[in-house]
Design a protein around this motif. Structure first.
Motif, PDB file in Angstrom:
ATOM      1  N   UNK A  41      19.758  46.303  33.308  1.00 54.01           N
ATOM      2  CA  UNK A  41      19.255  46.386  34.683  1.00 54.01           C
ATOM      3  C   UNK A  41      19.974  45.357  35.560  1.00 54.01           C
ATOM      4  N   UNK A  42      20.095  44.145  35.038  1.00 50.83           N
ATOM      5  CA  UNK A  42      20.741  43.071  35.813  1.00 50.83           C
ATOM      6  C   UNK A  42      22.197  43.438  36.127  1.00 50.83           C
ATOM      7  N   UNK A  43      22.882  44.006  35.132  1.00 52.33           N
ATOM      8  CA  UNK A  43      24.298  44.358  35.333  1.00 52.33           C
ATOM      9  C   UNK A  43      24.427  45.508  36.335  1.00 52.33           C
ATOM     10  N   UNK A  44      23.602  46.544  36.182  1.00 50.51           N
ATOM     11  CA  UNK A  44      23.681  47.696  37.094  1.00 50.51           C
ATOM     12  C   UNK A  44      23.382  47.274  38.534  1.00 50.51           C
ATOM     13  N   UNK A  45      22.410  46.382  38.701  1.00 58.69           N
ATOM     14  CA  UNK A  45      22.088  45.913  40.057  1.00 58.69           C
ATOM     15  C   UNK A  45      23.241  45.085  40.623  1.00 58.69           C
ATOM     16  N   UNK A  46      23.894  44.299  39.758  1.00 54.11           N
ATOM     17  CA  UNK A  46      25.034  43.497  40.235  1.00 54.11           C
ATOM     18  C   UNK A  46      26.170  44.417  40.686  1.00 54.11           C
ATOM     19  N   UNK A  47      26.367  45.519  39.970  1.00 51.86           N
ATOM     20  CA  UNK A  47      27.393  46.481  40.416  1.00 51.86           C
ATOM     21  C   UNK A  47      26.950  47.138  41.720  1.00 51.86           C
ATOM     22  N   UNK A  48      25.688  47.576  41.754  1.00 51.78           N
ATOM     23  CA  UNK A  48      25.175  48.274  42.944  1.00 51.78           C
ATOM     24  C   UNK A  48      25.304  47.385  44.169  1.00 51.78           C
ATOM     25  N   UNK A  49      25.010  46.072  43.960  1.00 54.31           N
ATOM     26  CA  UNK A  49      25.009  45.140  45.091  1.00 54.31           C
ATOM     27  C   UNK A  49      26.402  44.527  45.310  1.00 54.31           C
ATOM     28  N   UNK A  50      27.392  45.092  44.655  1.00 48.72           N
ATOM     29  CA  UNK A  50      28.795  44.667  44.820  1.00 48.72           C
ATOM     30  C   UNK A  50      28.993  43.178  44.488  1.00 48.72           C
ATOM     31  N   UNK A  51      28.205  42.688  43.555  1.00 44.15           N
ATOM     32  CA  UNK A  51      28.333  41.290  43.142  1.00 44.15           C
ATOM     33  C   UNK A  51      29.303  41.157  41.979  1.00 44.15           C
ATOM     34  N   UNK A  52      29.696  42.267  41.417  1.00 43.70           N
ATOM     35  CA  UNK A  52      30.653  42.251  40.315  1.00 43.70           C
ATOM     36  C   UNK A  52      31.954  42.910  40.762  1.00 43.70           C
TER      37      UNK A  52
END
Lengths: 83, 83
Positions: A41-52
């Motif tokens: 969940x943390x990784x998918x949200x980081x991708x969604x929020x363009x943090x990765x």
């Protein structure tokens, strides 16, 4: 926690790279089978929020951009359930 | 490819969160056992190069900041070798 069957239904496009069984089709992509749901969940949200950025992040940002929190919880529960 | 035994030697600090056997001590951290080495290298470099934010990225940036490419290849080979 997420809904495994709803996650499975949502995972069709993910399987293209991460494999139908959560084992990636190429080693540059991560295996997801049995990964921790909370981390996913943390990784998918980081991708969604363009943090990765970096690596294959650009592809994942596109994939994650339209996912709701519920989609993310369901996908995470589904992949965590595979072993 | 990396050197598994050199990776194991380097992994002592990683084990604090990712577990001595590559199974994370808390579900917010990813399991690393059996993950694809090429993906692990890509992820570690993204942390080292500060391309990953969000979630626990801040911790991982600090951990990765002093790793050489060789360290990264060895750690990736080590964790990929665990199953």
């Amino acid at each position: 926690a997420g809904d495994v069957s709803a996650g499975k239904a949502k995972s069709a496009v993910c399987a293209t790279c991460h494999g139908a069984d959560g084992i990636a089709i190429m080693p540059v992509y991560p295996n997801l089978a049995g990964q921790n749901a909370e981390y996913l969940e943390s990784a998918l949200k980081a991708y969604r929020d363009k943090q990765r950025q970096g690596g294959m992040a650009a592809i994942m940002q596109m994939q994650a951009t339209n996912l709701s929190d519920e989609d993310i919880a369901n996908l995470a529960a589904y992949y965590a359930s595979l072993n």
